[in-house]
Scaffold this active site. Structure first.
Site: not given
Ligand code: DSN
Length: 448
Positions: A85, A87, A231, A258, A261, A267
């Site tokens: 943990y 925080e 974003d 994120t 990707k 993730r």
């Molecule tokens: N789930 C993602 C996508 O496939 O684009 C976006 O959150």
């Protein structure tokens, strides 16, 4: 044991370093995933895991938001950092025992700032949705107006879809793409901004295949006094590698991405912002929205940012884009209609309804049967519902990660088009599946 005298001598000179290295070594040994133990304690879950691994090896992953994490990332996600943990933030935590968590979070923040040329980084968002929620809730008041892309034109759920909590808390107004060109309609966007005076303008998309100039957004935002947020979750890796434009270079206030990707990390989410917003963003992530950060994820993100700064990653990112253009051209030559007519990034949207007379749900299921994983996708102003939309969305990050190149794109386009023409014919699908497996056998996945 043979190393003990050497380790002792080294300890006399650099005690801190040696303790750190020995402890790191021991942790790695004790945390190695133990399949035999899992088999004894939970064979059902082990069977699902080995099944999923086999599925990933034997199929071609075309969902543009999915990828194969770096092997180092998988190691760190299964490490002892899972147990901790933490925080708070480095140097200001609520629990003891933070010497290594502080070290990894500081590394992650500094590497992210250097990679994206950002003034401030928060590496704690648990994933993409809380990441964007933390920005809105930290910089705006409930009821404030946010201008963002319409969902069916490529926006994301967290960009204010009515079914999302953000859509209920804030007043989202919309811009769209131009039906004739498929590109963002900046004239209409500027008009909506002048009429509605948003506090924030959001760009960055989940299914928009084109590039654009961030300076155009900045101009409109400056005119109406709005905060600019990009974003870039889908193209974060392409921006890190400098093969696509970086909104922060255009003076954007906030950028979110994120990390799993095109970046090939764990993730998770990353918020980058100007120093003037740092305090509000940090307080919004913790304690505003989240509790303990996932320190195994933070460690894996730190390593991801290091790997994404290498020449090898730059080559990977450039290949993702070259492959996408080749795949789009090969599909177009087979009379497949692509939304906007092509791609400038890693993804494209196929209008399967118009090209083959079958909806996206049926197309996705047929492609699954031949070993190609895609996702059904709404097209701009889609007359069909989201669970049975007009198209499918595909992309090249995962194909490229397993070493597939432009030489294979024609065959992949052929398998897609022939599958959709076959319209459920089991014999034809069996032959097409063999062709997919011929490709996957030639291109194994690193670390899987
Ligand atoms: N789930 C993602 C996508 O496939 O684009 C976006 O959150």
């Amino acid at each position: 044991m043979i190393y003990q005298p050497i380790a002792w001598a080294a300890f006399q000179c650099w005690p801190g370093v040696v303790i750190f290295r020995l402890e790191t070594h021991n942790m790695t040994q004790s945390q190695t995933p133990d399949r035999a133990r899992l088999e004894a304690s939970d064979p059902d879950i082990l069977a699902a895991l080995t099944g999923e691994e086999a599925r990933q090896r034997a199929g071609l992953e075309l969902i543009p938001s999915e990828n194969y994490a770096f092997p180092e990332v998988l190691t760190l996600l299964g490490s002892a950092f899972t147990n901790k943990y933490a925080e708070g933030y480095p140097g200001r935590r609520y629990y003891g025992g933070q010497e290594f968590t502080d070290a990894i979070e500081t590394l992650a923040r500094n590497r992210a700032k250097a990679l994206f040329r950002a003034e401030h980084a928060n590496v704690q968002p648990l994933s993409g949705s809380p990441m964007n929620q933390a920005v809105y809730l930290g910089l705006l008041e409930p009821g404030d107006t946010i201008l963002a892309m319409d969902l069916s034109h490529g926006g994301h759920l967290t960009h204010g879809a009515p079914v999302s909590h953000m859509g209920r808390i804030f007043n989202f107004v919309r811009y769209k793409t131009d039906p004739t060109t498929g590109a963002i309609d900046f004239a209409a966007l500027a008009n909506v901004a002048r009429e509605t005076r948003p506090r924030m303008i959001v760009c960055g998309y989940s299914s928009y295949p084109r590039d654009y100039d961030y300076a155009d957004f900045k101009r409109v935002a400056d005119e109406v006094g709005a905060i600019t947020m990009a974003d870039v979750s889908h193209i974060g890796g392409l921006i890190a590698a400098d093969v696509m434009r970086n909104p922060l270079d255009a003076g954007f206030d906030v950028m979110t991405t994120t990390t799993h990707k095109s970046l090939r990390g764990p993730r998770g989410g990353l918020i980058l912002c100007k120093e003037q917003f740092a305090k509000a963003i940090d307080a919004s992530v913790f304690p505003g929205l989240q509790g303990g950060p996932h320190m195994n994820q933070v460690a894996a993100a730190a390593t991801t940012f290091k790997l994404a700064a290498t020449p090898a990653f730059r080559t990977y990112a450039a290949n993702v884009m070259t492959n996408a253009r080749a795949l789009a051209a090969a599909l177009t030559s087979r009379q497949v209609r692509l939304v906007t007519g092509g791609t400038d990034n890693h993804l494209m949207v196929l209008d399967t309804m118009q090209s083959f007379g079958i909806d996206g749900a049926k197309a996705q299921a047929a492609l699954d049967r031949v070993g190609l994983t895609t996702n059904k996708q709404v097209i701009p102003d889609d007359p069909l519902p989201p669970m049975r939309p007009s198209g499918v969305r595909i992309g090249t990050p995962a194909l490229t990660a397993r070493g597939i190149g432009t030489g294979e794109m024609d065959e992949i386009a052929a398998i897609i088009a022939e599958t959709l023409v076959a319209n459920g014919d089991a014999g034809a699908e069996a032959k097409l599946r063999t062709r997919t497996e011929a490709l996957t056998a030639r291109f194994p996945i690193d670390g899987l």
